[in-house]
Scaffold this motif. Sequence first.
Motif, PDB file in Angstrom:
ATOM      1  N   MET A   1       0.853  -1.207   0.000  1.00  0.00           N
ATOM      2  CA  MET A   1       0.000   0.000   0.000  1.00  0.00           C
ATOM      3  C   MET A   1       0.874   1.237   0.000  1.00  0.00           C
ATOM      4  O   MET A   1       1.851   1.329   0.739  1.00  0.00           O
ATOM      5  N   ARG A   2       0.502   2.232  -0.817  1.00  0.00           N
ATOM      6  CA  ARG A   2       1.280   3.462  -0.899  1.00  0.00           C
ATOM      7  C   ARG A   2       1.072   4.267   0.374  1.00  0.00           C
ATOM      8  O   ARG A   2      -0.033   4.487   0.827  1.00  0.00           O
ATOM      9  N   ARG A   3       2.144   4.746   0.943  1.00  0.00           N
ATOM     10  CA  ARG A   3       2.041   5.548   2.139  1.00  0.00           C
ATOM     11  C   ARG A   3       1.716   6.996   1.770  1.00  0.00           C
ATOM     12  O   ARG A   3       2.253   7.535   0.823  1.00  0.00           O
ATOM     13  N   THR A   4       0.847   7.632   2.577  1.00  0.00           N
ATOM     14  CA  THR A   4       0.451   9.011   2.334  1.00  0.00           C
ATOM     15  C   THR A   4       1.039   9.884   3.412  1.00  0.00           C
ATOM     16  O   THR A   4       0.829   9.642   4.597  1.00  0.00           O
ATOM     17  N   SER A   5       1.795  10.881   3.014  1.00  0.00           N
ATOM     18  CA  SER A   5       2.419  11.790   3.983  1.00  0.00           C
ATOM     19  C   SER A   5       1.889  13.180   3.764  1.00  0.00           C
ATOM     20  O   SER A   5       1.461  13.543   2.680  1.00  0.00           O
ATOM     21  N   PHE A   6       1.885  14.004   4.815  1.00  0.00           N
ATOM     22  CA  PHE A   6       1.389  15.367   4.733  1.00  0.00           C
ATOM     23  C   PHE A   6       2.370  16.201   3.941  1.00  0.00           C
ATOM     24  O   PHE A   6       3.555  16.235   4.247  1.00  0.00           O
ATOM     25  N   PRO A   7       1.936  16.907   2.897  1.00  0.00           N
ATOM     26  CA  PRO A   7       2.867  17.644   2.038  1.00  0.00           C
ATOM     27  C   PRO A   7       3.498  18.798   2.800  1.00  0.00           C
ATOM     28  O   PRO A   7       2.815  19.595   3.436  1.00  0.00           O
ATOM     29  N   VAL A   8       4.813  18.864   2.694  1.00  0.00           N
ATOM     30  CA  VAL A   8       5.543  19.937   3.367  1.00  0.00           C
ATOM     31  C   VAL A   8       5.225  21.270   2.730  1.00  0.00           C
ATOM     32  O   VAL A   8       5.148  22.301   3.400  1.00  0.00           O
ATOM     33  N   SER A   9       5.007  21.272   1.397  1.00  0.00           N
ATOM     34  CA  SER A   9       4.721  22.529   0.711  1.00  0.00           C
ATOM     35  C   SER A   9       3.415  23.139   1.199  1.00  0.00           C
ATOM     36  O   SER A   9       3.234  24.347   1.144  1.00  0.00           O
ATOM     37  N   PHE A  10       2.481  22.327   1.725  1.00  0.00           N
ATOM     38  CA  PHE A  10       1.214  22.841   2.232  1.00  0.00           C
ATOM     39  C   PHE A  10       1.440  23.757   3.424  1.00  0.00           C
ATOM     40  O   PHE A  10       0.845  24.812   3.558  1.00  0.00           O
ATOM     41  N   MET A  11       2.353  23.349   4.306  1.00  0.00           N
ATOM     42  CA  MET A  11       2.672  24.184   5.455  1.00  0.00           C
ATOM     43  C   MET A  11       3.544  25.348   5.061  1.00  0.00           C
ATOM     44  O   MET A  11       3.496  26.417   5.674  1.00  0.00           O
TER      45      MET A  11
ATOM     46  N   LEU B   1       0.186   9.138  10.254  1.00  0.00           N
ATOM     47  CA  LEU B   1      -0.513  10.235   9.617  1.00  0.00           C
ATOM     48  C   LEU B   1      -1.349  11.015  10.623  1.00  0.00           C
ATOM     49  O   LEU B   1      -1.434  12.245  10.553  1.00  0.00           O
ATOM     50  N   SER B   2      -1.947  10.329  11.580  1.00  0.00           N
ATOM     51  CA  SER B   2      -2.729  11.016  12.606  1.00  0.00           C
ATOM     52  C   SER B   2      -1.850  11.959  13.410  1.00  0.00           C
ATOM     53  O   SER B   2      -2.218  13.105  13.684  1.00  0.00           O
ATOM     54  N   CYS B   3      -0.668  11.469  13.776  1.00  0.00           N
ATOM     55  CA  CYS B   3       0.239  12.319  14.559  1.00  0.00           C
ATOM     56  C   CYS B   3       0.712  13.518  13.737  1.00  0.00           C
ATOM     57  O   CYS B   3       0.652  14.676  14.185  1.00  0.00           O
ATOM     58  N   VAL B   4       1.167  13.236  12.504  1.00  0.00           N
ATOM     59  CA  VAL B   4       1.680  14.326  11.661  1.00  0.00           C
ATOM     60  C   VAL B   4       0.552  15.298  11.316  1.00  0.00           C
ATOM     61  O   VAL B   4       0.743  16.523  11.342  1.00  0.00           O
TER      62      VAL B   4
END
Length: 688
Positions: A1-11, A213-216
Amino acid sequence: MRRTSFPVSFMAMTRSPHSATGSGPHLAAAGAATSAGSLAPFRRRLSTRIVVLSTVVLAIVLTMIGGTLWLSWQLEGAGAAINDAGSLRMRANAVAIELWESRQGRPSRLDAQIDQLNETLHQLHEGNAARPLFLPDDVLIRRQFDRVATSWHERLEPAVQRDRVLGVGAPSAYLALLPGFVDDANHLVVLIERENAHKTAWLRTSQIALAALSCVGTVAIVYLLYLWFVVPVQRLQDGLARIEAQEFDTRLPVDTRDEFGHLAQGFNQMVAELQALYQDLAARVDVKTAQLAAQNRELRILYEMAAFLNTPGPVEPLCRDFLMRLMREFEADGGTVRIASAEDDNLHLLVAEGLPEEIVRAEQCMPAHDCACGAASAEEPVVVVDLRNLVAGAGAKGRMPAMSDAEREHAQYCLRAGFASVAVFGIVSQSEPLGTFSLHFRRERDMPPSEVQLLQTLGRHLGVALKNRRLAALARQLAVSEERNLVAQGLHDSIAQGLSFLKMQVHLLDGAVADGNLDEAREIVPLLAGGVKESYDDVRELLLNFRSKLESGALRPAVDDTVARFRRQSDAELTLDYRDEGGPPLPADQQLQVLFVLQEALSNIRKHAEAQHVHVSVVNRRDFRLTIEDDGIGYDPAEIAARGEAHVGFHIMRERAKRLAGTLTLDSEPGRGSRVELVLPAASRKAA
């Protein structure tokens, strides 16, 4: 399964929290130092940001949760497949045992074991979503399953059929093939377990990724909320602190278009106004005081005029007082109120104050568009500032077309009377023009927009008052018409029929006297006397009915009087059951309609029923119920229905019930008496 990370560019697209500090000029410099490219995507409302952020996070979380649920469902189905695939070995051995028992001549369940094994293979091949049960979608597993199924159907199952007919000492072909089938089934179980272990690893990985993902995401959301809310609030607090220190050159940077950006703009405008107020405080205080006084005056005029227009009274005194109040408030030298006629499309002068007799006579009735007064009845409010310039072709303010000869003539009347300007407004009720009112001034009068709007509003108030009086008059006319209709129906049902009978008897009496038949004349005279007495009684009853007038709480005495009058006029025995069981009292108009229904029902019983016993029941609960029953000769409902409105008594009762918004039930059979029931549900009851 592909992991989903919060985009740094969003912040990275949000502005720096350190840009909120510094003095007034430094505040602006810090805001200008923010990257324009990084802020561009977030120059929108905070609610939009929050909705977008929440939607993205919710979509990601729901996707991952859905993936874990899908994996768990796959694992559950594969676990059931492992159990069923493993049971193939047991069932194949059970077939061997039952085959041996069959060859020994003993009772066996060989066919049942074969059917169960076939059913297991069928379940593994087709799957069962309800359990759930299905083989993993893998080429090796499907290929191995096909090998197991083919081995059974093409080799072992035919071997069973051959072995069961052989003797005890003959070698068994099934037992020779069984080890290979068991090995294939074992290999199928191993492949499924291997695939299940792979999916279990994916499930653990996705759960770990979801937790990460919940923590990040929590940290990122907290950080964004800090940037979006805390930093602007801190900046505003710093700006307020500087304003408290009377640093009125402080300005906040406006680098967003959201609510805080608008708030910063408002803050800057407030500070600029404060700065201007400190520079010219006295002048601004005078201006604001004058504006407040004007607004208070407008509110006072509106309140007094609204209260005055809501008082009852004739139309002409109402319009005269309305005009006098306006002339006093606006210091006008004259004024008029004109009412539009629906018949001839003319304006009729209803009230005139301060105008010469010449104008009053000339403009008593004029076409609607002959001057500014008429134009306002169909157009927007027309304000004419200077009559002299208007006659010359200029100086009119408002929506005024080019002047006609008739309009110039009416303007000349006003000029000769010494009026320099006139203001005209429409009298309107719900977009319906009812007329106009005008104020005449002997001096040039400039009317600001606030006064124009006030006078336009007063025109609408007057229009509503005039419309309400017209509607009240129509309602009174309708009520009188309806009551006259009921009186006419009552007369037709009683007096007209009696007079018709008397006319016929008089004709017979005339014929008997002409023939000299005194015996027949003596028989007719008592009939005439009885008919006259019955008509007289009907007249008295109608007078009593239509003179009835009740006040709140007076229903019980009125019912008692009606019952007592029936007992005097009829030999039938009447019993009354009046029960007040907590229902609210009926208002006077509804009480009167109920009483009319009771009177009409008892009148029908007295005249037509030939009853010995009558029972009247009045029950006042949440629903009001009136019931009148008798044991008379009754009637045929089909015949009454065919007669329609010809039976006026029933028609009157139905109309009374319709006025009450109640339900009237008429029930009877020939020779079985009759029953009248009036039900007034709680939803139709008015407040007493």
